[in-house]
Design an enzyme around this catalytic site. Structure first.
Site, PDB file in Angstrom:
ATOM      1  N   GLU A   1       8.239  14.944  17.396  1.00 11.97           N
ATOM      2  CA  GLU A   1       8.559  14.713  15.958  1.00 11.97           C
ATOM      3  C   GLU A   1       7.957  15.625  15.424  1.00 11.97           C
ATOM      4  O   GLU A   1       6.836  15.604  15.004  1.00 11.97           O
ATOM      5  CB  GLU A   1       8.528  13.292  15.480  1.00 11.97           C
TER       6      GLU A   1
ATOM      7  N   LYS B   1       0.868  -1.347  -0.019  1.00 14.40           N
ATOM      8  CA  LYS B   1       0.109  -0.063  -0.150  1.00 14.40           C
ATOM      9  C   LYS B   1       0.899   1.356   0.097  1.00 14.40           C
ATOM     10  O   LYS B   1       1.576   1.242   0.824  1.00 14.40           O
ATOM     11  CB  LYS B   1      -0.929  -0.118   1.210  1.00 14.40           C
TER      12      LYS B   1
ATOM     13  N   GLU C   1       9.341   0.317  11.316  1.00 17.32           N
ATOM     14  CA  GLU C   1      10.230   1.610  11.276  1.00 17.32           C
ATOM     15  C   GLU C   1       9.662   2.965  11.486  1.00 17.32           C
ATOM     16  O   GLU C   1       8.640   3.453  10.600  1.00 17.32           O
ATOM     17  CB  GLU C   1      11.179   1.608   9.884  1.00 17.32           C
TER      18      GLU C   1
ATOM     19  N   CYS D   1      12.482  10.894   9.174  1.00 17.63           N
ATOM     20  CA  CYS D   1      12.382   9.942  10.314  1.00 17.63           C
ATOM     21  C   CYS D   1      13.552  10.524  11.429  1.00 17.63           C
ATOM     22  O   CYS D   1      13.485  10.359  12.769  1.00 17.63           O
ATOM     23  CB  CYS D   1      11.715   8.852  10.490  1.00 17.63           C
TER      24      CYS D   1
END
Length: 546
Positions: free
Chosen positions: A444, A237, A313, A347
């Site tokens: 983040e 996806k 991850e 990230c």
């Protein structure tokens, strides 16, 4: 094309003499233009403001593939619904893409299951599989610039970055995994008795994979490469923000000889297509890259369905530690790169810049100057260092964090607002006097916002660096070997870059501690994500030896 030098992906070394981002790319004139622009103007001057306000450049590529890929064919979604893929430079529609939902995931999984249970892919020799993957890599290289243009158009990252770094590294990753295909093997082991013991490393079956929008093509390679090398079939996806490049390269993979049903692509949204894939009873393994919040949902869905193993991850809030022996010019340059690369949408971005108090003031001055010189604008324009953020949601989220930094008492040194009136451009932003309990130091942000924090000694910076829910990566700047050894062992993260940052060679494993995920991507470690280990024990009659 074969003669192109492939740079280390995203890498920048502290010991180099102020390299420019694309110094090893194909067009040095573009690099010189970027350097000249950076030296002559800041984002607040007419140059970057004009770059952001200009009419967008027409991308040099057409969108040919917008349907789902199921069983080797491009097909409409079962519902007939589509969703718009938007240009981050303007917010305008690039194309309408088939919107996959649960029924489409069922069709894709059925195709993948049949291809695994009955098809030729897991039954052909590993060498034959490797030849198909190598042919695919050759096609990627041949179509490098078209793929890069799609990636930039859909994502907003600079075209030079896509064409000279990310697509070549995608090619390199597939060649790396092609090399592994015929080197996967089991072991023999001694037993306490008359038995022959061997282990078989078998493909796990149907792999479900969900990739993010910040590096769509590279994450495709990180997931698809090892799964194919091990003989699995796949349902992938794409992120709803960036579906185009995966569809394009999947067509090339079938041109290279991939059998139908081995790779299936479903474009769609997380709560529908993503949830259906994560909870599907016929999916044997799941791999997800994205936010920690969504990763927890994916893990829960996998556990509640058939307890499929999951590789995650996830997010990060990586410390970038500048020690007291720093060459401040080089440290500031690398810290700038570690944070602002890819519009800050990484990230592992070095988003907590810890600077020793003895060099703090000098570092801040350098960091501000670099941010003000950063060239922001249309990513298809030569010399642009920073394009728009991915979409309006991420754009507003970043601006909200900037406001929280100001309200929380951090000092806004530069930036802090949008650039221009069209698209999702944000001025490179630097905060100082940042405290550990501020949201900009804890969360983040995933944007071009640098937070600079002061520290006194190693024990303090170790404790503060580790006081985070995340543990993805860290950067260390020091010339002292003892300091480097102390920090590399003390930091609870999956990767420590010493006197460099963002070195992503295919052979280097990547993954996190704590809530930054589980399992490893890339390198030979990633192969274990897509293999089952079977022990086979055979009784021996009158063995000559044991």
């Amino acid at each position: 094309m074969a003669a192109r030098r492939i740079p280390l992906l995203l890498s920048r070394s502290f010991t180099s003499s102020s390299p420019t981002l694309f110094s090893r790319g194909r067009d040095s004139s573009l690099c010189r233009a970027a350097a000249a622009a950076a030296a002559s103007c800041g984002y607040s001057t007419a140059s970057s403001a004009a770059a952001a306000a200009e009419d967008p450049i027409t991308p040099p590529v057409k969108v040919d593939y917008t349907q789902l890929l199921i069983n080797g064919q491009f097909v409409d979604s079962a519902s007939g619904k589509t969703f718009p893929s938007l240009d981050p430079r303007t917010g305008d529609v690039i194309a309408h893409v088939a919107e996959g939902e649960a029924e489409d995931v069922n069709r894709a999984v059925s195709a993948a299951r049949k291809a695994f249970d009955e098809g030729p892919w897991p039954r052909m020799t590993a060498y034959e599989r490797s030849k198909i993957i190598l042919r695919f890599a050759d096609l990627l290289e041949r179509h490098n610039d078209e793929i890069a243009a799609l990636e930039t158009w859909d994502n907003g990252k600079p075209f030079e970055q896509s064409a000279q770094t990310e697509v070549p590294m995608t090619t390199r990753l597939f060649r790396y995994y092609a090399g592994w295909a015929d080197k996967i093997q089991g072991l023999t082991a001694p037993a306490d008795g008359p038995y022959h013991v061997q282990t078989l490393h078998e493909p796990i079956g149907v792999a479900g994979q969900i990739i993010p929008w910040n590096f769509p093509l590279l994450m495709f390679a990180w997931k698809v490469g090892p799964a194919l090398a091990c003989g699995n079939t796949i349902v992938l996806k794409t992120a709803e923000q960036t579906p185009l490049s995966a569809l394009y390269v999947s067509k090339l993979l079938h041109e290279a000889g991939l059998p139908p049903g081995v790779l299936n692509i479903v474009s769609g949204y997380g709560p529908t297509a993503g949830a259906a894939l994560a909870s599907h009873m016929e999916v044997d393994k799941l791999a997800f890259t994205g936010s920690t919040t969504t990763g927890k949902i994916v893990l829960q869905l996998a556990a509640k369905s058939n307890l499929k193993p999951v590789t995650l991850e996830l997010g990060g809030k990586s410390p970038f530690i500048v020690c007291e022996d720093a060459d401040v010019d080089k440290a500031a340059e690398l810290a700038h790169y570690a944070l602002f690369f890819n519009q800050g949408q990484c990230c592992c971005a070095g988003s907590r810049t810890f600077v020793h108090e003895s060099v703090y003031d000098q570092f801040v001055e350098k960091a501000n100057a670099l941010a003000m010189k950063r060239v922001v604008g249309d990513p298809f324009k030569g010399g642009i260092q920073q394009g728009p953020q991915i979409d309006s949601e991420q754009f507003e989220k970043i601006l909200k964090y900037i406001r929280s930094g100001v309200d929380g008492g951090a000092k806004l040194e530069t930036g802090g607002e949008r650039l221009g009136s069209k698209g999702y451009y944000i001025k490179p932003t630097v905060f100082t006097d940042v405290k550990d309990d501020m949201l900009i130091a804890k969360d983040e942000i995933f944007g071009p916002v640098q937070s600079i924090l002061k520290y006194k000694d190693l024990d303090e910076v170790i404790q503060r660096s580790n006081a985070s829910q995340y543990g993805l990566a860290a950067g260390v700047f020091t010339h002292n070997l003892d300091t480097a050894n102390t920090l590399m062992r003390a930091l609870r993260v999956g990767t420590v870059w010493i006197n460099c940052f963002d070195v992503f060679d295919a052979a280097i494993p990547f993954g996190g501690y704590k809530q930054s995920g589980q399992g490893r991507e890339k390198s030979f470690y990633s192969l274990s994500n897509y293999l089952q280990v079977k022990a086979v024990v055979t009784a021996l009659k009158n063995p000559a030896w044991l």
